[in-house]
Each structure stands twice: as C-alpha cells, then as structure tokens.
Design a protein around this motif. Structure first.
Motif, mmCIF file in Angstrom:
data_model
loop_
_atom_site.group_PDB
_atom_site.id
_atom_site.type_symbol
_atom_site.label_atom_id
_atom_site.label_comp_id
_atom_site.label_asym_id
_atom_site.label_seq_id
_atom_site.Cartn_x
_atom_site.Cartn_y
_atom_site.Cartn_z
ATOM 1 N N HIS A 1 44.551 37.701 24.647
ATOM 2 C CA HIS A 1 43.599 37.198 25.645
ATOM 3 C C HIS A 1 42.158 37.289 25.164
ATOM 4 C CE1 HIS A 1 46.742 36.933 28.722
ATOM 5 N NE2 HIS A 1 47.198 38.053 28.213
ATOM 6 N N SER B 1 43.076 40.552 35.716
ATOM 7 C CA SER B 1 43.859 39.328 35.526
ATOM 8 C C SER B 1 44.893 39.455 34.411
ATOM 9 C CB SER B 1 42.931 38.141 35.246
ATOM 10 O OG SER B 1 42.198 38.383 34.056
ATOM 11 N N VAL B 2 44.756 40.433 33.552
ATOM 12 C CA VAL B 2 45.743 40.647 32.483
ATOM 13 C C VAL B 2 46.628 41.858 32.809
ATOM 14 C CG1 VAL B 2 46.051 41.196 30.041
ATOM 15 C CG2 VAL B 2 44.287 39.547 30.747
ATOM 16 N N GLU C 1 50.474 41.331 33.922
ATOM 17 C CA GLU C 1 51.448 41.413 32.834
ATOM 18 C C GLU C 1 52.089 42.794 32.726
ATOM 19 O OE1 GLU C 1 50.301 39.461 29.255
ATOM 20 O OE2 GLU C 1 49.260 37.873 30.347
ATOM 21 N N ARG D 1 51.954 36.110 35.348
ATOM 22 C CA ARG D 1 50.694 35.779 34.709
ATOM 23 C C ARG D 1 49.766 35.227 35.775
ATOM 24 N NH1 ARG D 1 49.480 30.581 32.313
ATOM 25 N NH2 ARG D 1 50.933 29.117 33.294
#
Ligand SMILES: [Zn+2]
Length: 301
Positions: free
Chosen positions: A66, A238-239, A243, A297
């Motif tokens: 990312h 967001s990661v 995830e 995701r």
C-alpha cells in the motif's frame, strides 16, 4: 530564498492546499438532507503505539503493497456533518487547539461549508478521546457550540467521569482522562445521554460498538432505503482494520473486545453493503468493505 521566506511560503502553500482540500469533498444527498465530511486535520501516531504486538516484518509485509510508511500512521480526522431540514448535526467535535498541531481544523472546514458553531443544533459523540471530544470548547474553555444539544453515550459519560478512572489509567494516557473530565464538566448543562439502539434524532440510530473505549458508539443514519454508518473508531485504518481486523490495536482500550467488535461490524457492513464514513479513514472517509479471503478490503465509494 532564505529559510524564513521559505517557511512563510510553505505555510501559505499548506493553507492554500488546506482550503482546496476542505472545499473538495462535495456533500452527498441523503433523503431530504445531506451528509458531508469535514476535515479536522491529521494526527501522527507512532507505529509502536498503534501495533504493539506485531513484529516489524509483519507490519512491513502488510504496509508495503500500500506504500504506507512504517514509522507512524498519519490518519485523517473526518467529522461527519448531517444536514436535515430542521437540524444541523456534527458527529464528534475534533481535537481543538490543545492536542496535536496538525489537528483542530474543524472551524475552517465549517466556514468553508458556510456554517458557524452557533448554527450547529446537535453534536453527537462516538467516544471521549481527545481527537473526538476536545474540540467542544473554545479558546477560553467555554462551550463552542452554544445552541447545540450534546449527545454523549451513557457508557462514556460514566467511564470518563468515574472517580477511579484516573487512578486506573496508565501514566501516558492520564491526560486523556483529565481532558475528558474538563470538557464533559463544561458541557454538562447541554448533555443528553445516548443508549444502545436509541433513535437519537430522526433517522439516527445508536449502534453499540464497545472496545475502542468502554462506551463507544457508532451511528447508523437512515433515509428511506438508504443508510450510512458513522463508525467512529470502531473501524479506524483503511489497511490494518480491514485486512487484519484480528490484530490487536494499541489505540483500543480493550484490544480483545475491540477486535471482536470490528470483525462483527465488518461482517455486517460487507453483507449488507452498507456505506460507511470512518473518522480516521482517508479523507473524506467514505467507502465500503469488500470481502477478500478471510478478511476485507476498503473500497472508497
Ligand atoms: Zn480517534
């Protein structure tokens, strides 16, 4: 160009970029009203604080695809503005002037949206951490949103104000407790309690999401067949949150319950295809959760 004019130029450019950014995110039409994300700025969180249980290799394996820096997270802070025909509602109040220098920009964003603090009729809180609560007072320590009702989750009100909370809080976070107590005392006359499942305002449903803090609350906004979840910090990155939702977050006061809540919430919003607005997701913080293997995701939307 000397150092001084360089710094002045950088500051001017930063504020121009800030203004462009503040002006950029257009409101979403939502029923007879609208939803908008107003930036309060950004924070810097050292990685050892965010992910104390993960090795540098695990972190770099997750972050590298990312292009994320591995020294610290620099999350945005997105305050949700809900305009209804007869109400102007904020979800959380930002950091104010006394937390981190890159945060506390809410008033600039409100001004860009054509609003002053006196226009706000309701401030609805997810929890009592500094980046969500401390912006509730002005520079003189008085309530900033003079005409607003302040909706505080009952569990947060009880926890931050309990006599033993300060003593039971680790040294490095004692300022969070003192800071919350000062703010909650100052707004006490304007406070209304929020309990799980309650309809706080028409179309605003309180959804209990405990773990990040003892009384953390998210809010499902409804308009006809449309809905949008204001997550607060129940889903915060967001990661990492999407995830590796099972990883324990150092920002969660109860990391085990925080992970359990996050996984249940992601399962729900992925199944129901609910749009979310996340306080610390990349500005404006709007998106959805898509299943990816056994995890998810983040899809900006
Ligand atoms: Zn936060």
């Amino acid at each position: 160009m000397d150092r001084r004019s360089f710094l002045a130029g950088s500051a001017a450019m930063a504020s121009t970029l800030w203004a462009m950014r503040a002006a950029r995110a257009a409101p979403l039409t939502f029923g007879s009203g609208s939803i908008e994300s107003i930036s309060d700025g950004t924070l810097t969180l050292p990685i050892g604080f965010v992910l104390p249980g993960q090795s540098p290799e695990e972190i770099s394996d997750l972050f590298q695809p990312h292009g994320l820096a591995t020294d610290a997270l620099r999350p945005d802070c997105n305050v949700t503005l809900l305009r209804l025909p007869d109400r102007t509602v904020l979800f959380d109040a930002g950091s104010g002037a006394n937390f981190q220098p890159t945060a506390g920009k809410l008033l600039e964003g409100l001004e860009a949206a054509g609003l002053t603090p006196a226009d706000i009729t309701d401030v609805v809180f997810t929890h009592g951490h500094p980046d969500h609560l401390w912006g509730v007072l002005d520079d003189f320590g008085d309530p900033l949103f003079t005409s607003a009702r302040h909706w505080v989750p009952q569990g947060e009100w009880d926890y931050w104000r309990a006599e033993d909370t300060l003593a039971n809080t680790p040294e490095e976070r004692k300022s969070f407790v003192a800071g919350a107590q000062t703010r909650l005392d100052a707004i006490a006359d304007q406070v209304e309690m929020v309990t799980a499942g309650m309809e706080v305002l028409p179309g605003v449903e309180a959804v209990s999401t405990l773990g990040h803090t003892p009384g953390h609350m998210s809010y499902m906004l409804h308009a006809g067949s449309e809905s949008l979840l204001v997550t607060g910090d129940a889903i915060s990155n967001s990661v990492i949150s999407f995830e590796r939702p099972d990883w324990h977050s150092g920002t969660d006061q109860d990391p085990v319950l925080g992970a359990k809540t996050r996984m249940a919430l992601l399962d729900r919003i992925a199944s129901e295809r609910t749009r979310i607005l996340g306080y610390h997701l990349p500005h404006p913080g709007l998106g959805m959760a898509e299943r990816k293997g056994t995890a998810y995701r983040f899809v900006p939307a």
